[in-house]
Design a protein around this motif. Structure first.
Motif, PDB file in Angstrom:
ATOM      1  N   PHE A   1       5.830   3.200  -3.245  1.00 50.98           N
ATOM      2  CA  PHE A   1       4.585   3.838  -2.320  1.00 50.98           C
ATOM      3  C   PHE A   1       4.535   5.265  -2.483  1.00 50.98           C
ATOM      4  O   PHE A   1       5.274   5.964  -3.319  1.00 50.98           O
ATOM      5  CB  PHE A   1       5.168   3.764  -0.770  1.00 50.98           C
TER       6      PHE A   1
ATOM      7  N   ARG B   1      -2.340  -1.220   2.192  1.00 51.08           N
ATOM      8  CA  ARG B   1      -1.735  -2.056   1.324  1.00 51.08           C
ATOM      9  C   ARG B   1      -2.432  -2.168   0.025  1.00 51.08           C
ATOM     10  O   ARG B   1      -3.701  -2.152   0.185  1.00 51.08           O
ATOM     11  CB  ARG B   1      -1.469  -3.657   1.822  1.00 51.08           C
TER      12      ARG B   1
ATOM     13  N   LYS C   1       9.816  -1.732  -2.660  1.00 55.28           N
ATOM     14  CA  LYS C   1       8.307  -1.471  -3.098  1.00 55.28           C
ATOM     15  C   LYS C   1       8.134  -0.356  -3.203  1.00 55.28           C
ATOM     16  O   LYS C   1       8.697   0.716  -2.687  1.00 55.28           O
ATOM     17  CB  LYS C   1       7.607  -1.997  -1.490  1.00 55.28           C
TER      18      LYS C   1
ATOM     19  N   TYR D   1       0.806   1.576  -0.241  1.00 52.06           N
ATOM     20  CA  TYR D   1       2.017   0.912  -0.247  1.00 52.06           C
ATOM     21  C   TYR D   1       1.959  -0.361  -0.995  1.00 52.06           C
ATOM     22  O   TYR D   1       0.904  -1.377  -0.705  1.00 52.06           O
ATOM     23  CB  TYR D   1       2.571   0.446   1.196  1.00 52.06           C
ATOM     24  N   GLN D   2       2.834  -0.757  -2.101  1.00 52.78           N
ATOM     25  CA  GLN D   2       2.626  -2.017  -2.891  1.00 52.78           C
ATOM     26  C   GLN D   2       2.772  -3.330  -1.876  1.00 52.78           C
ATOM     27  O   GLN D   2       3.691  -3.235  -1.377  1.00 52.78           O
ATOM     28  CB  GLN D   2       3.503  -1.844  -4.021  1.00 52.78           C
ATOM     29  N   GLN D   3       1.912  -3.868  -2.409  1.00 59.32           N
ATOM     30  CA  GLN D   3       2.010  -5.470  -1.123  1.00 59.32           C
ATOM     31  C   GLN D   3       2.952  -6.283  -1.764  1.00 59.32           C
ATOM     32  O   GLN D   3       3.175  -6.326  -2.920  1.00 59.32           O
ATOM     33  CB  GLN D   3       0.393  -6.151  -1.419  1.00 59.32           C
TER      34      GLN D   3
END
Length: 130
Positions: free
Chosen positions: A114, A83, A112, A128-130
């Motif tokens: 990634f 993350r 999101k 991976y974008q939080q």
């Protein structure tokens, strides 16, 4: 039965010093504990990922480990995902450190951002974008 999260992932590397530098100096993970196990001719390096809830990586070295069978569809662990607050900013930092990164994509189900990159042994890693 209650699982609280993932404690650690274990990675076996081919070149301990190269991988230690990658995970600590480039990715910025913090060393918790490092030991050389003479009987196994193996290093074991425990690394913290982010805050207390980020989990850990156990980085191992062994003499002449076998290569991974194929990328990325070999049976077993497909990739390890981290993350991050900003995929785009993390990509810039990785590229500044000479790490090749795939084009950023958007998850069709979560929207999101990634993308993937590899560690020194070709292990697929994802941000991976939080």
């Amino acid at each position: 039965m209650t699982f609280l999260g993932i404690h650690h992932s274990a990675i076996i590397c081919s070149d301990y010093q190269r991988s230690k530098r990658f995970y600590t100096e480039i990715l910025g993970f913090t060393i918790i504990h490092e030991v050389y196990r003479e009987a196994r001719q193996s290093y074991k390096l425990d690394l913290a990922i982010g805050d207390d809830n980020g989990g850990q990586i156990e980085l191992f070295s062994f003499p002449s480990p076998p290569e991974r069978p194929s990328h990325p569809e070999a049976c077993g662990l497909r990739h390890l995902a981290f993350r991050v607050a900003s995929v785009k900013e993390t990509v810039k930092e990785l590229e500044r450190n000479g790490v090749a990164v795939e084009p950023v994509r958007q998850d069709p189900y979560t929207s999101k951002l990634f993308t993937f990159f590899q560690d020194p042994d070709g292990l697929p890693l994802e941000i991976y974008q939080q």
